[in-house]
Design a protein around this motif. Structure first.
Motif, PDB file in Angstrom:
ATOM      1  N   PRO A 480       0.823  -1.213   0.000  1.00  0.00           N
ATOM      2  CA  PRO A 480       0.000   0.000   0.000  1.00  0.00           C
ATOM      3  C   PRO A 480       0.859   1.266   0.000  1.00  0.00           C
ATOM      4  O   PRO A 480       1.959   1.282   0.550  1.00  0.00           O
ATOM      5  N   PHE A 481       0.361   2.301  -0.649  1.00  0.00           N
ATOM      6  CA  PHE A 481       1.050   3.591  -0.738  1.00  0.00           C
ATOM      7  C   PHE A 481       2.480   3.414  -1.255  1.00  0.00           C
ATOM      8  O   PHE A 481       3.423   4.010  -0.761  1.00  0.00           O
ATOM      9  N   TRP A 482       2.607   2.569  -2.285  1.00  0.00           N
ATOM     10  CA  TRP A 482       3.926   2.185  -2.782  1.00  0.00           C
ATOM     11  C   TRP A 482       4.740   3.388  -3.242  1.00  0.00           C
ATOM     12  O   TRP A 482       5.949   3.460  -2.999  1.00  0.00           O
ATOM     13  N   LEU A 483       4.102   4.356  -3.902  1.00  0.00           N
ATOM     14  CA  LEU A 483       4.845   5.494  -4.425  1.00  0.00           C
ATOM     15  C   LEU A 483       5.418   6.349  -3.298  1.00  0.00           C
ATOM     16  O   LEU A 483       6.555   6.813  -3.372  1.00  0.00           O
ATOM     17  N   ASP A 484       4.640   6.519  -2.238  1.00  0.00           N
ATOM     18  CA  ASP A 484       5.118   7.312  -1.108  1.00  0.00           C
ATOM     19  C   ASP A 484       6.286   6.634  -0.401  1.00  0.00           C
ATOM     20  O   ASP A 484       7.255   7.283  -0.004  1.00  0.00           O
ATOM     21  N   HIS A 485       6.208   5.323  -0.222  1.00  0.00           N
ATOM     22  CA  HIS A 485       7.318   4.602   0.402  1.00  0.00           C
ATOM     23  C   HIS A 485       8.542   4.589  -0.509  1.00  0.00           C
ATOM     24  O   HIS A 485       9.688   4.623  -0.036  1.00  0.00           O
ATOM     25  N   LEU A 486       8.316   4.537  -1.820  1.00  0.00           N
ATOM     26  CA  LEU A 486       9.429   4.571  -2.768  1.00  0.00           C
ATOM     27  C   LEU A 486      10.159   5.907  -2.680  1.00  0.00           C
ATOM     28  O   LEU A 486      11.394   5.969  -2.700  1.00  0.00           O
ATOM     29  N   TRP A 487       9.411   6.980  -2.575  1.00  0.00           N
ATOM     30  CA  TRP A 487      10.024   8.306  -2.492  1.00  0.00           C
ATOM     31  C   TRP A 487      10.812   8.478  -1.197  1.00  0.00           C
ATOM     32  O   TRP A 487      11.803   9.214  -1.147  1.00  0.00           O
ATOM     33  N   THR A 488      10.412   7.781  -0.145  1.00  0.00           N
ATOM     34  CA  THR A 488      11.183   7.828   1.102  1.00  0.00           C
ATOM     35  C   THR A 488      12.612   7.362   0.868  1.00  0.00           C
ATOM     36  O   THR A 488      13.562   7.902   1.428  1.00  0.00           O
ATOM     37  N   MET A 489      12.768   6.375  -0.014  1.00  0.00           N
ATOM     38  CA  MET A 489      14.090   5.853  -0.344  1.00  0.00           C
ATOM     39  C   MET A 489      14.856   6.792  -1.264  1.00  0.00           C
ATOM     40  O   MET A 489      16.078   6.936  -1.150  1.00  0.00           O
ATOM     41  N   HIS A 547      -1.637  11.872  -3.047  1.00  0.00           N
ATOM     42  CA  HIS A 547      -1.658  12.808  -1.922  1.00  0.00           C
ATOM     43  C   HIS A 547      -3.054  12.875  -1.316  1.00  0.00           C
ATOM     44  O   HIS A 547      -3.212  12.827  -0.083  1.00  0.00           O
ATOM     45  N   ALA A 548      -4.080  12.963  -2.178  1.00  0.00           N
ATOM     46  CA  ALA A 548      -5.453  13.029  -1.676  1.00  0.00           C
ATOM     47  C   ALA A 548      -5.811  11.758  -0.918  1.00  0.00           C
ATOM     48  O   ALA A 548      -6.524  11.803   0.099  1.00  0.00           O
ATOM     49  N   LEU A 549      -5.306  10.617  -1.376  1.00  0.00           N
ATOM     50  CA  LEU A 549      -5.592   9.354  -0.699  1.00  0.00           C
ATOM     51  C   LEU A 549      -4.883   9.282   0.649  1.00  0.00           C
ATOM     52  O   LEU A 549      -5.465   8.868   1.655  1.00  0.00           O
ATOM     53  N   VAL A 550      -3.623   9.701   0.678  1.00  0.00           N
ATOM     54  CA  VAL A 550      -2.850   9.648   1.930  1.00  0.00           C
ATOM     55  C   VAL A 550      -3.473  10.538   2.985  1.00  0.00           C
ATOM     56  O   VAL A 550      -3.540  10.176   4.170  1.00  0.00           O
ATOM     57  N   THR A 551      -3.957  11.691   2.588  1.00  0.00           N
ATOM     58  CA  THR A 551      -4.501  12.629   3.580  1.00  0.00           C
ATOM     59  C   THR A 551      -5.796  12.131   4.195  1.00  0.00           C
ATOM     60  O   THR A 551      -6.226  12.638   5.231  1.00  0.00           O
ATOM     61  N   THR A 552      -6.454  11.122   3.586  1.00  0.00           N
ATOM     62  CA  THR A 552      -7.661  10.546   4.188  1.00  0.00           C
ATOM     63  C   THR A 552      -7.327   9.409   5.138  1.00  0.00           C
ATOM     64  O   THR A 552      -8.218   8.895   5.810  1.00  0.00           O
ATOM     65  N   ALA A 553      -6.075   8.983   5.146  1.00  0.00           N
ATOM     66  CA  ALA A 553      -5.679   7.830   5.964  1.00  0.00           C
ATOM     67  C   ALA A 553      -5.198   8.287   7.333  1.00  0.00           C
ATOM     68  O   ALA A 553      -4.428   9.230   7.458  1.00  0.00           O
TER      69      ALA A 553
END
Length: 698
Positions: A480-489, A547-553
């Motif tokens: 889940p939220f693969w793009l956000d975790h990828l950007w962390t790296m 971003h819109a999805l993450v902000t609802t979590a």
């Protein structure tokens, strides 16, 4: 040609064939339960008209007897059912009997117990199917009325869908956006009665399509040239006859059929325009698309798919004999090198030797490493030189594609060449004779050391993780939220200027989609390409949708084991970069980027190098691997030093090699793209300050 009958005496119905001849089976008419009876007639391929039968051998232990020239021959139940379905029925009124049906079927028309004949007929298979008046593709019996309903629903739906495919895809997207794996009933309860009815109708139709493409026929390697070379190809299925019918009945088998070209256009449209739907529904339509792609033509009528790429597309298909992965494609128009076949059929050596000879033949003839860049290792490549072993089917160098391993990736048709695509100085040392205990051949290359990989994304990217729909579905994903975790790296330090941060983000987006296709550049063969401006807009929209999805979590809604990102990609960007992403995303859809990157990114990893470069490469990429620019390869390569080869330097890049001769000994890991180091017109790594290198690839 899936199942040779080994060590059996030749049946007396087979007389030797003259060169360029084959046999045609003249099948007598009969009722459903009548024995299969006929005779074999030798003829030149371009002689009397005949139809060729394309079918799946099936379980070779499940066999039925037929009679040929008064001789009993055992064939698989699958072929028996095809002959039963295709033979003419006797006239029930006693009038003039219908003629025999002249068919070509490999298990009957080739003496399977005669290895020389089998080999020679394999070489003629392309001509046999190209010369047939029609190819009859037998999909098999439909199991009961439910099975027939599924088949008919699928055929009707495909016909209707292709009347207006864009509208059909719009209607289907209700399945993508309103179906939750975790709580389907809850999600559907939120729909209006009209939308729920539409959802259920679409679900029923696509379930029939899903079942249709799971038919074993679509997953067999020999169908590739059987369908591709056909003047006309029609697919047939029929309801399995009831057991115990008498030989004097007047039962007629009702054949359900669909033309192969319609199926080909359907699966092509889905792959290029509805990849997210295909992956969400777990449709195997993409397998049929691989078959279709092998035979596509360019605007001038020439083959659009070269032989090696065809090999790559079809390696997902099943064979009984792994060597047939090559031999089953020898009818392709580009299966020639310098006027000779790319390889001659040889069933006396291992698949590893057949594949190695094929790769060496292409490298010698073309001075290109295109064949090497189709390697897709399932497991880490060997890091030590090895010898030939005639008892080890999989023994081959690391730079040779094992076409029998499971293919999970697409080729890398990046529109900008990283290096000169041909190099006459490429050298292969060692022999491809396969003699026991002799060394495997080694590939000698020259080029530049681009950088060392320091960070690799965990696991491989999964297509089901890419779509952005709703929070419930997101939490149920593998990643889940693969793009956000990828950007962390990948994210550079917070102090990095906005322009540099955007450059890193752009490199990631270009890597995931295998670049863009500007005017004058080759079209993508793995999905719809976009010009740079459109690509940036659709990727920015994709980032904003995440971003819109993450902000609802919130942490309290997370499932067990789900790690929510602290901030979205968008929130981690400098303010100036956020403003630029908002500007780019105006009026754009993230779904366009999703369709472009789904197949290129499937089962690959993203990595970062010591110098901060972002790349995408093979699933077996590891920290410490070397990114290299090599003459003869249009894309960059990832190589791995052999054990002890770096002299304890820990993978540091240096101008000299590992040995006294300055050569780096390594194994081939896979092709890779690093957009920041792939610039139009630049094929010399020295332009980027890269150190020259020589490579010995085991």
């Amino acid at each position: 040609m899936d199942d040779p009958i080994l060590d059996a005496p030749s049946p007396s119905c087979y007389a030797p064939l003259a060169p360029g001849f084959t046999r045609v089976f003249e099948l007598e008419p009969g009722n459903v339960s009548d024995p299969i009876v006929g005779r074999l007639v030798p003829q030149a391929i371009d002689g009397e008209p005949y139809e060729a039968v394309s079918y799946v051998w099936g379980d070779t232990r499940n066999r039925r007897d037929i009679t040929i020239d008064d001789v009993t021959l055992s064939v698989t139940s699958s072929l028996h059912s095809a002959l039963t379905a295709f033979r003419h029925r006797p006239n029930q009124d006693g009038s003039q009997p219908p003629p025999v049906r002249r068919l070509w079927a490999d298990a009957v028309c080739i003496n399977q117990a005669d290895w020389p004949e089998r080999t020679s007929q394999v070489e003629l298979m392309g001509r046999i199917f190209a010369g047939a008046r029609r190819v009859l593709a037998w999909l098999g019996w439909e199991e009961g009325e439910d099975g027939r309903r599924h088949t008919l629903d699928a055929i009707r739906f495909i016909h209707d869908f292709m009347e207006d495919p864009e509208a059909g895809l719009r209607d289907a997207r209700i399945l993508l956006h309103h179906h939750d794996v975790a709580a389907p009933d809850v999600r559907l309860a939120l729909l209006s009665e009209e939308d729920r009815s539409r959802f259920e109708e679409q679900a029923r139709k696509w379930e029939a399509v899903k079942t249709f493409f799971e038919i074993e026929y679509f997953h067999r390697a020999w169908i590739v040239q059987e369908l591709g070379l056909a003047r006309e190809a029609t697919m047939f299925a029929a309801l399995r006859p009831a057991a115990g019918e008498s030989g004097n009945d007047d039962h007629l088998i009702e054949l359900d059929f669909v033309d192969w070209p319609l199926i080909g256009r359907f699966v092509k449209f889905l792959d290029y325009n509805g990849a997210s739907l295909v992956t969400h529904l777990n449709l195997l339509s993409w397998v049929a698309h691989h078959v279709w792609m092998v035979w596509e033509t360019a605007a001038d009528g020439s083959p659009a798919c070269d032989f090696l790429t065809g090999m790559h597309w079809t390696r997902i298909l099943g064979v009984t004999d792994a060597r047939d992965r090559v031999f089953a494609l020898l009818g392709h128009p580009l299966a020639v090198l310098d006027g000779h076949p790319v390889i001659r059929p040889d069933y006396t050596v291992t698949r590893g030797l057949v594949y190695t000879k094929l790769a060496a033949n292409f490298i010698h003839a073309t001075g290109s490493l295109d064949v090497v860049n189709l390697v897709d290792h399932e497991h880490d490549p060997s890091l030590s030189p090895r010898n030939w072993d005639p008892h080890d089917e999989a023994r081959m160098p690391s730079w040779v594609p094992d076409w029998h391993s499971i293919n999970r990736t697409t080729p890398m048709p990046y529109p900008i060449a990283a290096c000169t695509p041909h190099d006459p100085s490429i050298l292969i040392s060692g022999s491809t004779s396969g003699a026991a205990a002799t060394p495997l051949p080694t590939l000698h290359l020259t080029g530049w050391l681009t950088d060392t990989i320091t960070t690799v994304s965990p696991g491989t990217m999964q297509t089901t993780d890419f779509p952005i729909t709703n929070l419930t579905r997101e939490l149920a994903k593998t990643n889940p939220f693969w793009l956000d975790h990828l950007w962390t790296m990948l994210a550079p330090p917070a102090s990095t200027p906005a322009t540099e941060t955007l450059a890193v983000l752009d490199s990631l987006s270009l890597a995931l989609a295998l670049g863009v296709r500007e005017k004058g550049q080759p079209a993508s063969t793995v999905g719809p390409g976009q010009p740079l401006a459109e690509h940036r807009a659709s990727f920015a929209a994709y980032v904003m949708e995440y971003h819109a999805l993450v902000t609802t979590a919130t942490p309290d809604v997370a499932s067990d084991g789900v790690q929510l990102p602290e901030r979205s990609v968008f929130e981690r960007l400098p303010e100036e970069a956020r403003g630029e992403m908002r500007r780019r995303a105006r009026g754009a859809s993230g779904g366009v980027f999703l369709e472009c990157m789904t197949w290129p990114s499937m089962c690959r990893v993203v990595y970062k190098t010591r110098g901060g470069l972002v790349g995408m490469g093979a699933r077996v990429t590891r920290v410490g691997d070397l990114v290299c620019r090599v003459r003869g390869s249009g894309v960059l390569m990832v190589l791995r030093r052999v054990e002890g080869g770096d002299g304890g330097r820990g993978g540091e890049l240096e101008g000299r090699g590992d040995g006294d001769d300055g050569v780096i000994s390594c194994a081939f890991v896979g092709p890779t793209v690093v957009p920041a180091r792939m610039k139009e017109g630049v094929v010399d790594g020295a332009v980027f300050g890269e150190a020259a290198g020589r490579f010995r690839v085991v």
